[in-house]
Write a protein that holds these residues in place. Structure first.
Motif, mmCIF file in Angstrom:
data_model
loop_
_atom_site.group_PDB
_atom_site.id
_atom_site.type_symbol
_atom_site.label_atom_id
_atom_site.label_comp_id
_atom_site.label_asym_id
_atom_site.label_seq_id
_atom_site.Cartn_x
_atom_site.Cartn_y
_atom_site.Cartn_z
ATOM 1 N N GLU A 1 1.587 -20.716 -8.100
ATOM 2 C CA GLU A 1 1.860 -19.377 -7.572
ATOM 3 C C GLU A 1 1.264 -19.228 -6.173
ATOM 4 O OE1 GLU A 1 1.763 -15.787 -10.260
ATOM 5 O OE2 GLU A 1 0.106 -15.329 -8.912
ATOM 6 N N ARG A 2 1.990 -18.578 -5.306
ATOM 7 C CA ARG A 2 1.452 -18.308 -3.968
ATOM 8 C C ARG A 2 2.008 -16.975 -3.486
ATOM 9 N NH1 ARG A 2 5.456 -22.675 -2.465
ATOM 10 N NH2 ARG A 2 5.601 -22.311 -4.623
ATOM 11 N N TRP A 3 1.248 -16.375 -2.602
ATOM 12 C CA TRP A 3 1.678 -15.082 -2.053
ATOM 13 C C TRP A 3 2.333 -15.292 -0.703
ATOM 14 C CZ3 TRP A 3 2.846 -10.234 -2.815
ATOM 15 C CH2 TRP A 3 2.895 -9.362 -1.725
ATOM 16 N N ILE A 4 3.541 -14.783 -0.542
ATOM 17 C CA ILE A 4 4.208 -14.824 0.753
ATOM 18 C C ILE A 4 4.300 -13.389 1.249
ATOM 19 C CG2 ILE A 4 6.280 -15.552 2.013
ATOM 20 C CD1 ILE A 4 5.330 -17.918 0.530
ATOM 21 N N GLN A 5 3.682 -13.145 2.384
ATOM 22 C CA GLN A 5 3.757 -11.800 2.950
ATOM 23 C C GLN A 5 5.157 -11.613 3.534
ATOM 24 O OE1 GLN A 5 1.135 -9.789 2.745
ATOM 25 N NE2 GLN A 5 0.909 -8.540 4.557
ATOM 26 N N HIS A 6 5.827 -10.540 3.194
ATOM 27 C CA HIS A 6 7.119 -10.282 3.820
ATOM 28 C C HIS A 6 7.172 -8.833 4.280
ATOM 29 C CE1 HIS A 6 8.623 -8.369 0.116
ATOM 30 N NE2 HIS A 6 8.100 -9.370 -0.547
ATOM 31 N N ALA A 7 8.219 -8.500 5.049
ATOM 32 C CA ALA A 7 8.238 -7.205 5.733
ATOM 33 C C ALA A 7 8.068 -6.031 4.771
ATOM 34 C CB ALA A 7 9.534 -7.070 6.533
ATOM 35 N N ALA A 8 8.860 -6.020 3.682
ATOM 36 C CA ALA A 8 8.772 -4.898 2.742
ATOM 37 C C ALA A 8 7.397 -4.865 2.093
ATOM 38 C CB ALA A 8 9.865 -5.009 1.685
ATOM 39 N N ALA A 9 6.879 -6.025 1.739
ATOM 40 C CA ALA A 9 5.560 -6.085 1.091
ATOM 41 C C ALA A 9 4.487 -5.551 2.030
ATOM 42 C CB ALA A 9 5.247 -7.522 0.688
ATOM 43 N N GLU A 10 4.600 -5.915 3.290
ATOM 44 C CA GLU A 10 3.607 -5.474 4.259
ATOM 45 C C GLU A 10 3.611 -3.952 4.405
ATOM 46 O OE1 GLU A 10 3.295 -8.268 7.340
ATOM 47 O OE2 GLU A 10 2.563 -6.786 8.779
ATOM 48 N N ARG A 11 4.818 -3.407 4.448
ATOM 49 C CA ARG A 11 4.955 -1.957 4.576
ATOM 50 C C ARG A 11 4.339 -1.268 3.350
ATOM 51 N NH1 ARG A 11 10.122 -2.252 5.610
ATOM 52 N NH2 ARG A 11 10.796 -1.744 3.512
ATOM 53 N N LEU A 12 4.681 -1.763 2.172
ATOM 54 C CA LEU A 12 4.187 -1.135 0.948
ATOM 55 C C LEU A 12 2.677 -1.303 0.806
ATOM 56 C CD1 LEU A 12 6.948 -1.710 -1.746
ATOM 57 C CD2 LEU A 12 6.831 -0.099 0.130
ATOM 58 N N LEU A 13 2.158 -2.460 1.226
ATOM 59 C CA LEU A 13 0.701 -2.646 1.182
ATOM 60 C C LEU A 13 0.013 -1.592 2.046
ATOM 61 C CD1 LEU A 13 0.293 -6.537 1.253
ATOM 62 C CD2 LEU A 13 -0.517 -4.994 -0.548
ATOM 63 N N GLY A 14 0.659 -1.236 3.148
ATOM 64 C CA GLY A 14 0.123 -0.184 4.017
ATOM 65 C C GLY A 14 0.040 1.154 3.287
ATOM 66 N N TYR A 15 1.106 1.489 2.561
ATOM 67 C CA TYR A 15 1.109 2.755 1.805
ATOM 68 C C TYR A 15 0.044 2.738 0.707
ATOM 69 C CZ TYR A 15 5.773 3.444 3.863
ATOM 70 O OH TYR A 15 6.825 3.581 4.716
ATOM 71 N N LEU A 16 -0.060 1.590 0.031
ATOM 72 C CA LEU A 16 -1.053 1.483 -1.043
ATOM 73 C C LEU A 16 -2.457 1.644 -0.468
ATOM 74 C CD1 LEU A 16 0.530 -1.511 -3.008
ATOM 75 C CD2 LEU A 16 0.282 0.822 -3.860
ATOM 76 N N GLN A 17 -2.678 1.057 0.709
ATOM 77 C CA GLN A 17 -3.997 1.154 1.318
ATOM 78 C C GLN A 17 -4.308 2.591 1.731
ATOM 79 O OE1 GLN A 17 -5.882 -1.645 1.142
ATOM 80 N NE2 GLN A 17 -7.518 -0.182 1.534
ATOM 81 N N LEU B 1 -5.151 13.086 -15.800
ATOM 82 C CA LEU B 1 -5.859 12.086 -14.983
ATOM 83 C C LEU B 1 -5.744 12.427 -13.505
ATOM 84 C CD1 LEU B 1 -4.782 8.788 -16.773
ATOM 85 C CD2 LEU B 1 -6.992 9.932 -16.922
ATOM 86 N N SER B 2 -4.526 12.786 -13.118
ATOM 87 C CA SER B 2 -4.276 13.074 -11.714
ATOM 88 C C SER B 2 -5.082 14.287 -11.254
ATOM 89 C CB SER B 2 -2.776 13.278 -11.530
ATOM 90 O OG SER B 2 -2.514 14.024 -10.395
ATOM 91 N N ASN B 3 -5.272 15.257 -12.133
ATOM 92 C CA ASN B 3 -5.999 16.468 -11.747
ATOM 93 C C ASN B 3 -7.509 16.329 -11.853
ATOM 94 O OD1 ASN B 3 -3.639 17.826 -11.241
ATOM 95 N ND2 ASN B 3 -3.513 18.714 -13.286
ATOM 96 N N ASN B 4 -7.975 15.478 -12.743
ATOM 97 C CA ASN B 4 -9.404 15.471 -13.028
ATOM 98 C C ASN B 4 -10.184 14.268 -12.545
ATOM 99 O OD1 ASN B 4 -9.882 17.927 -14.960
ATOM 100 N ND2 ASN B 4 -7.939 16.991 -15.532
ATOM 101 N N LEU B 5 -9.491 13.181 -12.281
ATOM 102 C CA LEU B 5 -10.217 11.950 -11.987
ATOM 103 C C LEU B 5 -10.610 11.813 -10.522
ATOM 104 C CD1 LEU B 5 -10.478 10.606 -14.633
ATOM 105 C CD2 LEU B 5 -8.913 8.823 -13.911
ATOM 106 N N ARG B 6 -9.913 12.520 -9.669
ATOM 107 C CA ARG B 6 -10.132 12.396 -8.229
ATOM 108 C C ARG B 6 -9.977 10.951 -7.772
ATOM 109 N NH1 ARG B 6 -13.438 15.943 -5.172
ATOM 110 N NH2 ARG B 6 -13.090 18.055 -5.890
ATOM 111 N N LEU B 7 -9.029 10.279 -8.379
ATOM 112 C CA LEU B 7 -8.639 8.979 -7.854
ATOM 113 C C LEU B 7 -7.129 8.936 -7.813
ATOM 114 C CD1 LEU B 7 -7.739 7.181 -10.526
ATOM 115 C CD2 LEU B 7 -10.129 6.667 -10.635
ATOM 116 N N ALA B 8 -6.614 8.055 -6.945
ATOM 117 C CA ALA B 8 -5.162 7.995 -6.781
ATOM 118 C C ALA B 8 -4.555 7.159 -7.908
ATOM 119 C CB ALA B 8 -4.818 7.380 -5.430
ATOM 120 N N LEU B 9 -3.428 7.609 -8.407
ATOM 121 C CA LEU B 9 -2.702 6.836 -9.413
ATOM 122 C C LEU B 9 -1.541 6.128 -8.729
ATOM 123 C CD1 LEU B 9 -2.419 9.525 -12.260
ATOM 124 C CD2 LEU B 9 -4.078 7.654 -12.094
ATOM 125 N N VAL B 10 -1.329 4.870 -9.097
ATOM 126 C CA VAL B 10 -0.157 4.145 -8.641
ATOM 127 C C VAL B 10 0.545 3.622 -9.888
ATOM 128 C CG1 VAL B 10 0.717 2.150 -7.377
ATOM 129 C CG2 VAL B 10 -1.201 3.451 -6.440
#
Ligand SMILES: Nc1ncnc2c1ncn2[C@@H]1O[C@H](COP(=O)(O)OP(=O)(O)OP(=O)(O)O)[C@@H](O)[C@H]1O
Ligand SMILES: [Mg+2]
Length: 309
Positions: free
Chosen positions: A31-47, A175-184
């Motif tokens: 297994e290996r990770w290949i960074q690609h355009a869509a992945a990079e964009r989504l990683l930005g949103y996740l971050q 969870l969304s209201n009480n945990l004060r952490l982001a859900l994905v």
């Protein structure tokens, strides 16, 4: 015999290109990770979701994509990017990103068991009663300093009875209201409907998507990077519109199919001594064995609503 510098490859892969056939084939299959355009964009949103300050109303994300598009790989990459070393002073392992796999049954007990599992905590029988399970899981999430809880295969909610689904949405809201952490949440596109039938959740989740591949610049870039990761001793002439069209069509646009076909072509290229991938490599039906299974391909190519009988 491996001579030459393999200048067509990046330095780390050049070294592997010197190894014997078996070692190189093992590398291709790993297994290996290949960074690609869509992945990079989504990683930005996740971050961004991870970096938002804790508050009452967190911005949550729903990561959608067909099976095999690379949702789980993307989430694991996001987790690795945010991994922190053991905190010697506090004596705890900090985990800004916690990734859990949703249980096949969307019940509260199963859910919190999976949270505990994701935190490497004792699960199931260890904690008595459902309420204690919830308290323990939430306490542990706080202790590790979780900022994001990723729920992979959130589409499992669809396997529940209507009552289970309703209770699960209530739980997410809690969870969304009480945990004060982001859900994905990550899942196949069908999951969206089930989850966002709840108006309050709908306003707290933003969709992000890994779209099916089409023959274009993004695919060109992905194939280039994919081929760079393969220790073949000759340069591969893969920058061709015809080849991209073939990969996109025969894989149903699914990342898994594209990776499988390219990897098989690479293994064949080592075995037959050609040492490169080209358009002709993909004419062998063996390359496409099991790729674009009916469920996947027909779903990806389903005609629009209304055009069906
Ligand atoms: N960025 C990537 N780099 C390298 N390989 C990838 C990448 N994304 C996807 N793949 C390939 O696609 C396969 C499927 O990816 P993954 O398991 O993440 O899909 P998924 O969207 O989670 O599917 P499912 O909905 O069935 O769980 C991987 O095993 C890998 O071969
Ligand atoms: Mg997955």
């Amino acid at each position: 015999m491996a001579t030459g510098t393999f200048a067509h490859l990046p330095p780390d892969i050049q070294q592997i290109a010197h190894l014997d056939a078996d070692a190189r084939i093992a590398h291709i299959r790993a297994e290996r990770w290949i960074q690609h355009a869509a992945a990079e964009r989504l990683l930005g949103y996740l971050q961004e979701a991870c970096d938002q300050p804790p508050r009452e109303r967190m911005e949550n994300l729903l990561l959608l994509g067909e099976s095999g598009m690379g949702k789980t790989m993307l989430i694991r990459k996001f987790e690795r990017q945010n991994a922190v070393r053991f905190d010697e002073v506090a004596g705890v392992q900090r985990r800004p990103v916690v990734v859990m796999l949703m249980a096949p049954q969307p019940t509260e007990a199963e859910f919190f068991n999976r949270v505990l599992e994701a935190l490497d905590a004792p699960s199931a029988g260890y904690w008595a009663g459902g309420g204690q399970l919830r308290t323990s899981a939430i306490r542990l999430l706080r202790e590790v300093g979780a900022r994001v809880l990723v729920i992979d295969e959130i589409n499992s909610v669809l396997a529940g009875t209507p009552r289970q689904q309703r209770l699960f949405l209530q739980l997410l809201r809690f969870l969304s209201n009480n945990l004060r952490l982001a859900l994905v949440g990550a899942g196949v596109p069908e999951a969206r409907h089930a989850l966002l039938s709840d108006a309050q959740l709908r306003s707290r989740f933003t969709d992000i998507e890994l779209p099916a591949w089409t023959p274009g610049e993004d695919l060109r870039d992905f194939v280039t990077r994919l081929v760079w990761s393969l220790p073949l001793r000759q340069p591969s002439p893969v920058d061709s519109a015809k080849l991209r069209a073939m990969l996109a069509t025969r894989s149903g646009g699914v990342t898994l199919g594209i990776c499988k076909a390219v990897e098989r072509a690479a293994v064949a290229a080592i075995r037959n001594g050609r040492e490169r991938i080209e358009l002709a490599s993909f004419e062998d039906p063996e390359i496409w064995r099991g790729v674009a299974a009916p469920g996947r391909a027909t779903r990806a190519r389903r005609p629009p609503e209304g055009s069906r009988a």
